[in-house]
Design a protein around this motif. Structure first.
Motif, PDB file in Angstrom:
ATOM      1  N   LEU A 142      22.820 -31.514 -19.635  1.00  0.00           N
ATOM      2  CA  LEU A 142      22.060 -30.824 -20.688  1.00  0.00           C
ATOM      3  C   LEU A 142      21.733 -31.777 -21.838  1.00  0.00           C
ATOM      4  O   LEU A 142      20.584 -31.844 -22.299  1.00  0.00           O
ATOM      5  CB  LEU A 142      22.883 -29.673 -21.265  1.00  0.00           C
ATOM      6  CG  LEU A 142      22.680 -28.286 -20.668  1.00  0.00           C
ATOM      7  CD1 LEU A 142      23.626 -27.288 -21.316  1.00  0.00           C
ATOM      8  CD2 LEU A 142      21.225 -27.850 -20.863  1.00  0.00           C
ATOM      9  N   ALA A 143      22.748 -32.515 -22.290  1.00  0.00           N
ATOM     10  CA  ALA A 143      22.526 -33.466 -23.380  1.00  0.00           C
ATOM     11  C   ALA A 143      21.519 -34.533 -22.958  1.00  0.00           C
ATOM     12  O   ALA A 143      20.649 -34.938 -23.746  1.00  0.00           O
ATOM     13  CB  ALA A 143      23.851 -34.103 -23.789  1.00  0.00           C
ATOM     14  N   SER A 144      21.616 -34.982 -21.702  1.00  0.00           N
ATOM     15  CA  SER A 144      20.667 -35.970 -21.204  1.00  0.00           C
ATOM     16  C   SER A 144      19.257 -35.417 -21.182  1.00  0.00           C
ATOM     17  O   SER A 144      18.287 -36.139 -21.450  1.00  0.00           O
ATOM     18  CB  SER A 144      21.049 -36.409 -19.789  1.00  0.00           C
ATOM     19  OG  SER A 144      22.195 -37.208 -19.833  1.00  0.00           O
ATOM     20  N   ALA A 145      19.163 -34.135 -20.848  1.00  0.00           N
ATOM     21  CA  ALA A 145      17.823 -33.513 -20.823  1.00  0.00           C
ATOM     22  C   ALA A 145      17.189 -33.566 -22.204  1.00  0.00           C
ATOM     23  O   ALA A 145      15.979 -33.784 -22.349  1.00  0.00           O
ATOM     24  CB  ALA A 145      17.939 -32.075 -20.326  1.00  0.00           C
ATOM     25  N   VAL A 146      18.029 -33.409 -23.240  1.00  0.00           N
ATOM     26  CA  VAL A 146      17.515 -33.510 -24.604  1.00  0.00           C
ATOM     27  C   VAL A 146      16.970 -34.925 -24.841  1.00  0.00           C
ATOM     28  O   VAL A 146      15.879 -35.099 -25.393  1.00  0.00           O
ATOM     29  CB  VAL A 146      18.623 -33.183 -25.628  1.00  0.00           C
ATOM     30  CG1 VAL A 146      18.147 -33.470 -27.044  1.00  0.00           C
ATOM     31  CG2 VAL A 146      19.050 -31.738 -25.493  1.00  0.00           C
ATOM     32  N   ILE A 147      17.730 -35.934 -24.395  1.00  0.00           N
ATOM     33  CA  ILE A 147      17.242 -37.312 -24.543  1.00  0.00           C
ATOM     34  C   ILE A 147      15.935 -37.472 -23.780  1.00  0.00           C
ATOM     35  O   ILE A 147      14.984 -38.107 -24.267  1.00  0.00           O
ATOM     36  CB  ILE A 147      18.275 -38.322 -24.000  1.00  0.00           C
ATOM     37  CG1 ILE A 147      19.617 -38.128 -24.704  1.00  0.00           C
ATOM     38  CG2 ILE A 147      17.788 -39.757 -24.168  1.00  0.00           C
ATOM     39  CD1 ILE A 147      20.729 -38.993 -24.152  1.00  0.00           C
ATOM     40  N   GLY A 148      15.876 -36.864 -22.577  1.00  0.00           N
ATOM     41  CA  GLY A 148      14.679 -36.957 -21.744  1.00  0.00           C
ATOM     42  C   GLY A 148      13.412 -36.484 -22.457  1.00  0.00           C
ATOM     43  O   GLY A 148      12.321 -36.999 -22.212  1.00  0.00           O
ATOM     44  N   LEU A 149      13.585 -35.516 -23.361  1.00  0.00           N
ATOM     45  CA  LEU A 149      12.433 -35.010 -24.112  1.00  0.00           C
ATOM     46  C   LEU A 149      11.780 -36.119 -24.933  1.00  0.00           C
ATOM     47  O   LEU A 149      10.595 -36.050 -25.268  1.00  0.00           O
ATOM     48  CB  LEU A 149      12.877 -33.912 -25.084  1.00  0.00           C
ATOM     49  CG  LEU A 149      13.432 -32.603 -24.510  1.00  0.00           C
ATOM     50  CD1 LEU A 149      13.910 -31.701 -25.640  1.00  0.00           C
ATOM     51  CD2 LEU A 149      12.356 -31.914 -23.680  1.00  0.00           C
ATOM     52  N   PHE A 150      12.591 -37.103 -25.285  1.00  0.00           N
ATOM     53  CA  PHE A 150      12.096 -38.124 -26.209  1.00  0.00           C
ATOM     54  C   PHE A 150      11.924 -39.485 -25.533  1.00  0.00           C
ATOM     55  O   PHE A 150      11.943 -40.510 -26.197  1.00  0.00           O
ATOM     56  CB  PHE A 150      13.051 -38.255 -27.402  1.00  0.00           C
ATOM     57  CG  PHE A 150      13.212 -36.987 -28.182  1.00  0.00           C
ATOM     58  CD1 PHE A 150      12.237 -36.601 -29.105  1.00  0.00           C
ATOM     59  CD2 PHE A 150      14.303 -36.156 -27.992  1.00  0.00           C
ATOM     60  CE1 PHE A 150      12.372 -35.422 -29.823  1.00  0.00           C
ATOM     61  CE2 PHE A 150      14.448 -34.978 -28.701  1.00  0.00           C
ATOM     62  CZ  PHE A 150      13.477 -34.605 -29.614  1.00  0.00           C
ATOM     63  N   ASP A 151      11.744 -39.509 -24.206  1.00  0.00           N
ATOM     64  CA  ASP A 151      11.710 -40.816 -23.534  1.00  0.00           C
ATOM     65  C   ASP A 151      10.555 -41.705 -24.010  1.00  0.00           C
ATOM     66  O   ASP A 151      10.683 -42.921 -24.077  1.00  0.00           O
ATOM     67  CB  ASP A 151      11.753 -40.685 -22.003  1.00  0.00           C
ATOM     68  CG  ASP A 151      10.641 -39.783 -21.480  1.00  0.00           C
ATOM     69  OD1 ASP A 151       9.896 -39.235 -22.320  1.00  0.00           O
ATOM     70  OD2 ASP A 151      10.529 -39.633 -20.256  1.00  0.00           O
TER      71      ASP A 151
END
Lengths: 431, 431
Positions: free
Chosen positions: B280-289
């Motif tokens: 889930l936390a990684s998905a948040v980072i993914g939003l800002f790739d």
């Protein structure tokens, strides 16, 4: 609640057990607390003091002044008084001791001369000790006429002419025996004796290990000097179990009652240590910034590897800290523990490598990225298991409390290894 | 160590206290343990059993078989026997109960009918209860001739004609009183009575709160049915404090003694939950790739924000969990606690914003990046303080154990908020 209804509050407090009054005082804010103290005034029961939390008590001591506090302390049993006085700061302690009558002061000062957290501080000096040649009847008569005995006691100690304890008789057994029986016929000889300088943690361990209710304390020469009862040990057990939890969470034991300034300060220290380690971990990432620039997916996935390692390591660490505290883990069975943790790290590492690899593959559609994260996961989880076991064992070996420092070391290692393995492998295989 | 020197081992074990023999058995590996059991054979002291860890004990039960184990159990006091039997699995429990003589079985079954972890399970049925009209002399004579009383006891309970407890007399006080005194003249009326269905955690709290040594247990009607003594409570206190520590670390209480398969399985569950939150936390980072691709420094710095939030939140969480367990924190003073945590979060957040901002500035030479990380740090640390307080309070409110589930929720929140605030602000201000 308590604006002007003084009489009602007075009635309410009067009906409470001292422990409950202490709770009431603790649950109030600083101003309300002072108000309640003023209302209680001279009716303040000294027995409330031992039940109060240290921080709240200090506030009350300041408010009462040394003379007022010394007056209250005198009304307490010597072991309770010692406990109160030892927790004060140096300056206040001296002023309060000076305000005490001389005989009472000498008793307190002698107790304070034993090392902190030792059996000497925990023990009570009032003790029932009689020679083994006495009969039950003689002993009961002696106890009826002697005023200096403790109010309540559980065991009667039998001493030889040098005043060394040789056995004990539980009060209930004494009462049920016929008056003519000699004490050495009914005494229990299998007895655990506590040295004066034994650490309170070890005292608690003895009580727990042998289900003791009370135990005699002896000097180096073997002379009986006091007794420790289980109610004092319960406080120690409570304190130490809670302490480990608090230390592992990076907070001070008094955190809940400390004021904002003290709490902020003590937590700051721990967080500052954590900042240094976090910057270290970031520096590792910084080594690979060129790689990340090319494969942004690495930045997205890297916290997973670090976080799983941190959590797996914390599991091992928690078990190790608790088992060390309970003296279940020692150097004898350390190698069995370490190899168990290595195997678990390997199995769970493998399983989560599979899971995380699959997630990464589905997400980014790059099979080689999936392989890299899987390999990094195994490495980090095995290292986590190993360090989670080795760090507390190592700290214990060097007589450092494993609860307090383990988790910083551990997460530093798992972050650094996690980032290094993942980004390093990626640089090698993906570019 | 113990290859063929059977006689030596026999001698060694004979001299040990049961608790120490239990420790010895626990510290051995599975094969060595069986070997030692064989050597001890019929000389195996039943009193060793209560001291053993659950997992080790189960192994021994399997090895002895139901009939053999039942024979040992009969030699124990009823409360110890209940404790052993209740910890077995359903199937084995039925087989062992069947192997017990009927009278003994009925006592055990009645105890087992009380809810698990209730006062009914902890209590001992053997009790000393006498009417208030008796004199000290009559009571002592009664105790001398009655065989069914417990071996040792600390308090004598005074009951009215309906068998309701009305007071107690410590054994030592009874012994020191003259034979002609009537019991109601010396009895203590200020007594804490424990309801049969009270949870053991609350029992422990009462003992701690009022420094009790033993306390009477009553049915709903008020009839005296048993007594709980402090040695049983010490076990509860130990267990619960340790349990909280273990639960917060994401491990099972029996972890240390479980075999590799069981340990791996129970730890896997917790790690799997953590994997979901990490993704889930990684998905948040993914939003800002896209943002990270342009400013790689963000990938380097982002773990710092998340880690500091996680640690600050854990500090608050630890204090909340411990204070809830010790009943120092309740809904009465919750709002004071929450606002204290908010203030601390704000102050420490501000200080670490300054520090981290400075580090970021020196490292990457970009003042706007430093401002972004500083702002994200304040946001995350305030949120961490708030959630560290609210999550355990909320769980407690809904009767979920705050120790077990708090930290997953917390780190999920601090990771997500940390990444989102930092990368979100960066996207907004740096691009």
């Amino acid at each position: 609640l308590e604006e002007s209804r003084v009489a009602e509050v007075e009635d309410l407090v009067e009906g409470l057990h001292e422990a409950d009054t202490a709770d009431l005082l603790e649950s109030l804010g600083r101003e309300e607390r002072q108000l309640l103290m003023e209302i209680m005034g001279a009716g303040f029961d000294p027995e409330i003091l031992p039940y109060l939390d240290e921080t709240v008590r200090e506030e009350i001591v300041e408010w009462l002044g040394p003379a007022g506090f010394a007056k209250l302390v005198q009304a307490l049993d010597s072991d309770d008084a010692v406990e109160l006085v030892q927790e004060l700061d140096e300056d206040m302690r001296i002023r309060i001791l000076a305000a005490l009558p001389q005989a009472y002061r000498r008793v307190i000062e002698e107790s304070l001369s034993y090392p902190e957290d030792s059996a000497g501080r925990l023990m009570q000096r009032e003790i029932v000790a009689v020679p083994s040649v006495w009969t039950v009847g003689e002993t009961i008569d002696y106890m009826r006429v002697t005023d200096s005995l403790p109010d309540d006691f559980y065991d009667i100690y039998i001493v030889d002419p040098r005043h060394h304890p040789v056995g004990f008789i539980p009060a209930s057994r004494m009462m049920r025996s016929v008056r003519s029986v000699r004490l050495d016929q009914i005494m229990e000889e299998d007895m655990r004796v506590i040295p004066l300088d034994l650490d309170q943690e070890d005292v608690a361990h003895m009580f727990r290990q042998y289900d003791l209710i009370s135990a005699p304390v002896v000097e180096k020469s073997g002379r009986l000097v006091g007794v420790i009862t289980i109610d004092d040990v319960v406080d120690v057990i409570d304190e130490e179990a809670g302490d480990d939890l608090m230390k592992m969470g990076g907070v001070n034991e008094a955190d809940f009652y400390d004021d904002v300034a003290d709490t902020t300060k003590s937590r700051f220290t721990w967080l500052a240590v954590n900042l240094v380690t976090a910057v270290l971990a970031s520096a590792v990432i910084g080594l690979f910034d060129a790689t990340i620039e090319k494969v942004v997916a690495l930045a997205v996935l890297m916290p997973i590897v670090a976080s799983m390692g941190g959590n797996a390591g914390t599991q091992t660490l928690t078990v190790a800290v608790r088992s060390l505290a309970m003296k279940n883990l020692s150097e004898i069975n350390a190698s069995r523990f370490i190899s168990k943790e290595l195997i678990i790290g390997f199995i769970n590492g493998g399983l989560f490598a599979l899971l995380t690899g699959t997630v990464a593959w589905l997400w980014f559609g790059q099979p080689d990225l999936a392989l890299v994260i899987a390999a990094a996961m195994i490495i980090n989880m095995v290292v986590a298991g190993l360090c989670g076991a080795l760090i507390p064992l190592g700290l214990e070996h060097f007589k450092v409390d494993p609860a307090v420092a383990s988790s910083v070391f551990l997460t530093t290692v798992t972050d650094i290894i996690g980032f290094f393995a993942f980004l390093g492998l990626a640089t090698f295989f993906l570019l």
